[in-house]
Design an enzyme around this catalytic site. Structure first.
Site, mmCIF file in Angstrom:
data_model
loop_
_atom_site.group_PDB
_atom_site.id
_atom_site.type_symbol
_atom_site.label_atom_id
_atom_site.label_comp_id
_atom_site.label_asym_id
_atom_site.label_seq_id
_atom_site.Cartn_x
_atom_site.Cartn_y
_atom_site.Cartn_z
ATOM 1 N N CYS A 295 6.825 51.664 1.708
ATOM 2 C CA CYS A 295 6.377 53.041 1.917
ATOM 3 C C CYS A 295 7.125 53.775 3.018
ATOM 4 C CB CYS A 295 4.880 53.072 2.209
ATOM 5 S SG CYS A 295 4.479 52.475 3.870
ATOM 6 N N GLU B 77 0.857 -1.196 0.000
ATOM 7 C CA GLU B 77 0.000 0.000 0.000
ATOM 8 C C GLU B 77 0.883 1.233 0.000
ATOM 9 O OE1 GLU B 77 -2.361 -0.067 3.548
ATOM 10 O OE2 GLU B 77 -3.233 -2.011 3.068
ATOM 11 N N LYS C 204 10.462 3.564 3.603
ATOM 12 C CA LYS C 204 10.444 5.020 3.430
ATOM 13 C C LYS C 204 11.150 5.457 2.145
ATOM 14 C CE LYS C 204 8.907 6.617 7.542
ATOM 15 N NZ LYS C 204 9.597 7.588 8.326
ATOM 16 N N LYS D 81 2.080 4.731 1.676
ATOM 17 C CA LYS D 81 2.137 5.265 3.043
ATOM 18 C C LYS D 81 1.777 6.749 2.987
ATOM 19 C CE LYS D 81 4.900 5.312 7.236
ATOM 20 N NZ LYS D 81 4.652 6.679 7.633
ATOM 21 N N CYS E 144 3.152 46.365 8.095
ATOM 22 C CA CYS E 144 3.257 47.792 7.821
ATOM 23 C C CYS E 144 1.984 48.437 8.382
ATOM 24 C CB CYS E 144 3.345 48.001 6.316
ATOM 25 S SG CYS E 144 3.075 49.703 5.828
ATOM 26 N N ARG F 185 -4.689 9.002 17.131
ATOM 27 C CA ARG F 185 -3.931 7.902 17.705
ATOM 28 C C ARG F 185 -3.394 8.252 19.098
ATOM 29 N NH1 ARG F 185 1.373 5.747 14.786
ATOM 30 N NH2 ARG F 185 2.017 7.862 15.285
HETATM 31 S S1 IVH Z 1 -0.847 0.383 8.859
HETATM 32 C C1 IVH Z 1 -0.204 -1.955 12.484
HETATM 33 N N1 IVH Z 1 -1.003 1.456 6.461
HETATM 34 O O1 IVH Z 1 2.091 5.305 9.140
HETATM 35 C C2 IVH Z 1 -0.263 -1.158 11.262
HETATM 36 N N2 IVH Z 1 -0.208 2.820 8.252
HETATM 37 O O2 IVH Z 1 4.573 4.903 10.621
HETATM 38 C C3 IVH Z 1 -0.406 0.281 11.533
HETATM 39 N N3 IVH Z 1 0.316 5.110 7.603
HETATM 40 O O3 IVH Z 1 0.673 4.992 12.307
HETATM 41 C C4 IVH Z 1 -0.568 1.143 10.422
HETATM 42 N N4 IVH Z 1 -0.229 4.923 5.486
HETATM 43 O O4 IVH Z 1 -0.330 6.719 10.626
HETATM 44 C C5 IVH Z 1 -0.674 1.656 7.751
HETATM 45 N N5 IVH Z 1 -1.205 2.289 4.287
HETATM 46 C C6 IVH Z 1 -0.896 2.480 5.576
HETATM 47 C C7 IVH Z 1 -0.425 3.709 6.059
HETATM 48 C C8 IVH Z 1 -0.089 3.841 7.408
HETATM 49 C C9 IVH Z 1 0.211 5.730 6.426
HETATM 50 C C10 IVH Z 1 0.799 5.745 8.837
HETATM 51 C C11 IVH Z 1 -0.010 5.452 10.069
HETATM 52 C C12 IVH Z 1 0.914 4.736 10.984
HETATM 53 C C13 IVH Z 1 2.225 5.253 10.534
HETATM 54 C C14 IVH Z 1 3.356 4.349 10.950
#
Ligand code: IVH
Length: 683
Positions: free
Chosen positions: A425, A125, A324, A127, A440, A148
Site C-alpha cells: 500500500c 533406539e 547420527k 535419537k 506496515c 539437563r
Molecule cells: S541416552 C547416558 N537415548 O541425545 C545416556 N539419549 O547426544 C544418555 N537423546 O543427552 C542419553 N534420544 O538428550 C539417550 N534414545 C535416546 C535419546 C537420547 C535422544 C539425546 C539426549 C542426550 C543426547 C546425547
C-alpha cells in the site's frame, strides 16, 4: 584437513587454537542451551567439538578442567531455580556412520576383554531431537522435573513439565521409592506446523524447527504459555533407581511401559552390531515417515552388568553411542528475496530459490524470518546457499557458500528493498522497539484487509460457508469491502456481479453471511484478529467475562487475571479496543446485525466455565484420562489451585493442593464423588 591436523603444529599454536575452539564452543552452547537460537548446524558443532577433542588428545597437558569437552551442555539460565541432579546426566559419544558404529562395537569388546568377532547384545533406539529432562519421583510422587543444564546442575521446571499429558504426577504402587526417570521432550511435526500456523496468524514470529519451539516452550517462566505449545515426551533412561529389579536396558524399557509411561515403541534388541547397523539403515530412510524428528539412532549395551563394567568417561558412557544421520542438505541459488505482507502487517522476507530436491520434496521457497536472520546469514540475492529441510518440516537456509558468491552482490536490507514503504500500500513501515519484524502502519492496507477478511470468514472464526479467498479478493479488489461489516452490506446482485458467480451461488453467500450473524462469542473474538488472541484465548475470555461488552470494558488487570492471558496479551486486547478504528469496526459489525452470544452452560457441556484441579492418584483411571473426561464435559483443567478454581478432585495421597483448596474453601470431590458425577453428567 583442518590446521589442527598438521603434524608440525607447535604447542603455542595448539594452545591458541584450543582457546579459540573453546570460546566458540562455549558461545554456541550458550546460544543453543540458554537462548534457543543456535547459529550453526549440529554437524558444524560436532566438527568443532571433534577438532578440540583431537587436539586435546594430542596435547593432554593443554586440557583445561573447564574445557567444553569436559562438561555437558551449558550452565543453566538464571531465571529458573537450579536443580542438582542426584547422578549426573551424561551425554553421548557420536558415530557419524556405520563404520564408526563398528569401531564403537570393537572398543566395547576390547574393554570387556572379548574376542573381536564375538557378539554383544545391544538395544537400538531412535535419537529424538528435543531436550533431555529428568523426572524425580519420591514415594511415587513427582517431586521435581528438571532440564539437563550442564549435566550436574539443571533448571527446575516442574510446572512446565506437568503441562505434558504423558507425564504422570504419580507412579504405580509397585514402582521404587526413589527413581529418576530420564527422557526427551519434543514437539511433533504436526503440533509444530499447527503452532507456527497459529503464531503466523497471531502476528508472532514463527519457530525455525520443532526443537527450538520445544525448547522455547519449556523455558517459559509462565507455565500457562508452555501449556499452549503442545509437547510430548519419550522416556529412555534412569538416574537413581533404588531397588529396581531389572538387569538389562530392554527390561527397563518394558518396565516403564508396564507403568503406562511414554516409551517410544520403535526400540529393538539387536543380537550384535550387524543388527544395530541394520536398525540405523532402516531409519535413515524411515525417519521421514515418523511424526517427530530424529537426528540419528542410539545404540546401548543391553546388559546392565556389562554397562557397569564399561563405565563412563568424563562426560559420556562407554556403553552407548549416538549414530547420527547426515543432515538433509543441498545447495542451490537464491534468485530473489520477496517481501510479503501478512494479516497483522508483518513484512516477511521469502527466499525464492532455484528449485532443488531435498528431504524428499522439491523446494523453491524458504522463509528468511526477518532482517536479523538475513544479517546473521549475510545472505544476498545471487548467492549459492545450503538449504535444509529443518526437522523434515519447513525448508530453511542454513548458510551461504561464500566461495561461490558472485562479485557484484550487495547486502540485503528489507527497508531498502521496499524503499521504506509497504510493498502493497505504500505506507510507512516501522520496527517497534523489542520486535524483530517490520510492520506496515496502515490498518487499511489491502494486504492486511484481505488477509484479515479471509481470517474473519474462516472456519474457526465466523465460519462463513462458501466465502473463500478468491471471492474475498475479488470484492476487495473491486473496492466493495474495506472492513468486515461491509461484507454484510453487500447485496445478492453485488455478489452475482463477480466473475463466474451464478445467481444461486450469490444467494448462498448472502444466506451464509446471514446465518453467521448468530455467532458464539469466542468465535467472534477470534475473528476480530486481535494480536495474540487465538481460539484458546478467545474461549478463556468468553468464559471469564461472558459478554462482549464486559470484555470491551475490562481493565488491564482484569484481563491479565484470566487464565491463559498474561500481561502482554492483556495489553494487546486493551490496545485493540482502545483504538478508535477498531472500536468502529466492532460497532459496525453489531450494527449490521452480528450478534455474538455466550451461554456458559449449554446442555451438552455441563461443566463449561468451571475450572477443575486434579490432585493425588485415582484408582479408576489415569490422570490424563480424568483430565480428558472433564474437558469433554466442557471443564477447564488447571495445574494449580487458585481462587478461580471451582472444584478440586482429590485422589489418594493428595498433598498441598488439597490443603490449599480447603484453606480457600473450594469444593472438594473424592474419587467416589468424582466417578458418580461423571456418570451423572455423561448421561
Ligand atoms: S541416552 C547416558 N537415548 O541425545 C545416556 N539419549 O547426544 C544418555 N537423546 O543427552 C542419553 N534420544 O538428550 C539417550 N534414545 C535416546 C535419546 C537420547 C535422544 C539425546 C539426549 C542426550 C543426547 C546425547
Amino acid at each position: 584437513m583442518s590446521p589442527s591436523d598438521s603434524p608440525d603444529l607447535t604447542v603455542d599454536e595448539a594452545k591458541a587454537r584450543i582457546a579459540q575452539l573453546s570460546a566458540e564452543l562455549r558461545r554456541h552452547n550458550r546460544l543453543y542451551y540458554e537462548e534457543d537460537r543456535p547459529e550453526i548446524s549440529d554437524a558444524e558443532y560436532d566438527a568443532l567439538f571433534r577438532e578440540l577433542q583431537a587436539l586435546e588428545r594430542r596435547f593432554p597437558d593443554l586440557v583445561a578442567p573447564d574445557s567444553p569437552t569436559q562438561s555437558v551442555g551449558s550452565r543453566p539460565a538464571e531465571k529458573f531455580d537450579k536443580y542438582t541432579h542426584a547422578l549426573p546426566m551424561l551425554s553421548l559419544g557420536n558415530a557419524m556412520n556405520v563404520d564408526e558404529l563398528r569401531e564403537f562395537d570393537q572398543r566395547v569388546k576390547r574393554h570387556l576383554g572379548m574376542d573381536e568377532d564375538a557378539d554383544v547384545r545391544y538395544v537400538a533406539e531412535l535419537k529424538f531431537d528435543g531436550l533431555a529432562v529428568e523426572l524425580t519421583y519420591e514415594n511415587r510422587e513427582l517431586v521435581a522435573g528438571s532440564t539437563r543444564g550442564d549435566g550436574t546442575v539443571g533448571e527446575l521446571i516442574t510446572p512446565n513439565l506437568l503441562t505434558i499429558d504423558a507425564i504422570p504426577r504419580r507412579l504405580p504402587d509397585n514402582a521404587p521409592d526413589v527413581i529418576d526417570l530420564r527422557g526427551e521432550v519434543f514437539m511433533t511435526k504436526h503440533d509444530f506446523a499447527k503452532l507456527n500456523e497459529r503464531r503466523d496468524e497471531e502476528g508472532e514470529p514463527t519457530f525455525v524447527n520443532p526443537r527450538n519451539a520445544a525448547a522455547g516452550a519449556l523455558r517459559q517462566l509462565d507455565a500457562s504459555i508452555t501449556a499452549k505449545r503442545p509437547l510430548s515426551i519419550f522416556l529412555y533412561g534412569l538416574g537413581r533407581a533404588e531397588g529396581l529389579d531389572v538387569d538389562a536396558h530392554s527390561e527397563l524399557l518394558k518396565k516403564l511401559s508396564s507403568w503406562k509411561l511414554s516409551v517410544n515403541d520403535k526400540w529393538r534388541v539387536c543380537k550384535n552390531v550387524d543388527e544395530a547397523a541394520a536398525f540405523y539403515e532402516e531409519f535413515l530412510e524411515g525417519r521421514r515417515d515418523l511424526p517427530y524428528d530424529i537426528d540419528g539412532v542410539v545404540i546401548k549395551v543391553d546388559a546392565l552388568r556389562l554397562q557397569e563394567r564399561l563405565g563412563v568417561l568424563s562426560r559420556t558412557p562407554r556403553w552407548a553411542t549416538a549414530v547420527k544421520f547426515p543432515a538433509e542438505q543441498k545447495t542451490t541459488v537464491l534468485n530473489d528475496i520477496e517481501i510479503q505482507v501478512g494479516r497483522t502487517g508483518v513484512l516477511t522476507p521469502v527466499a525464492k530459490l532455484e528449485p532443488v530436491f531435498v528431504g524428499g520434496v522439491n523446494v523453491s521457497n524458504a522463509t528468511l524470518h526477518n532482517q536479523d536472520e538475513i544479517e546473521r546469514l549475510d545472505v544476498r540475492v545471487g548467492d549459492t546457499v545450503v538449504v535444509q529441510r529443518a526437522g523434515d518440516v519447513i525448508p530453511e537456509i542454513v548458510e551461504v557458500v561464500r566461495d561461490a558468491r558472485p562479485a557484484d552482490t550487495i547486502p540485503f536490507s528489507i527497508v531498502e528493498a521496499v524503499g521504506g514503504k509497504c510493498p502493497v500500500c505504500g505506507s510507512e513501515i516501522v520496527r517497534l522497539e523489542g520486535e524483530v519484524a517490520y510492520r506496515c502502519t496502515n490498518i487499511a492496507c489491502p494486504a492486511q484487509v484481505v488477509r484479515g477478511l479471509i481470517h474473519f470468514a474462516s472456519k474457526p472464526a465466523m465460519n462463513i460457508d462458501g466465502l473463500g479467498d478468491k471471492l474475498i479478493r475479488q470484492v476487495a479488489d473491486k473496492g466493495l469491502v474495506g472492513a468486515p461489516a461491509d461484507l454484510y452490506r453487500l447485496t445478492k446482485d453485488d455478489w452475482a456481479g463477480l466473475e463466474r458467480m451464478a445467481d444461486k451461488s450469490a444467494q448462498n453467500v448472502v444466506d451464509a453471511l446471514d446465518k453467521s450473524k448468530d455467532v458464539a462469542l469466542p468465535k467472534f473474538l477470534h475473528a476480530l484478529g486481535i494480536r495474540h488472541v487465538g481460539e484458546a484465548t478467545a474461549l478463556a475470555l468468553a468464559r471469564e467475562f461472558g459478554s462482549l461488552e464486559k470484555i470491551r470494558a475490562a481493565s488491564l488487570e482484569d484481563l491479565a487475571d484470566v487464565p491463559d492471558v498474561g500481561p502482554i496479551v492483556a495489553e494487546a486486547i486493551r490496545n485493540f479496543f482502545d483504538n478508535p478504528d477498531n472500536a468502529k469496526r466492532v460497532d459496525d459489525l453489531l450494527e449490521v446485525g452480528v450478534h455474538p452470544s455466550w451461554s456458559s452452560e449449554p446442555s451438552e457441556m455441563p461443566l463449561a466455565g468451571r475450572t477443575f484441579v486434579l490432585t493425588g492418584g485415582l484408582d479408576a483411571m489415569s490422570r490424563p484420562e480424568a483430565k480428558d473426561r472433564l474437558q469433554k464435559l466442557g471443564a477447564k483443567v488447571a495445574g494449580s489451585v487458585s481462587k478461580k478454581t471451582n472444584v478440586v478432585v482429590a485422589g489418594e495421597d493428595a498433598g498441598s493442593k488439597l490443603k490449599k483448596a480447603t484453606e480457600l474453601g473450594i469444593e472438594v470431590w473424592d474419587e467416589e464423588t468424582f466417578l458418580a458425577k461423571l456418570k451423572e453428567l455423561s448421561g
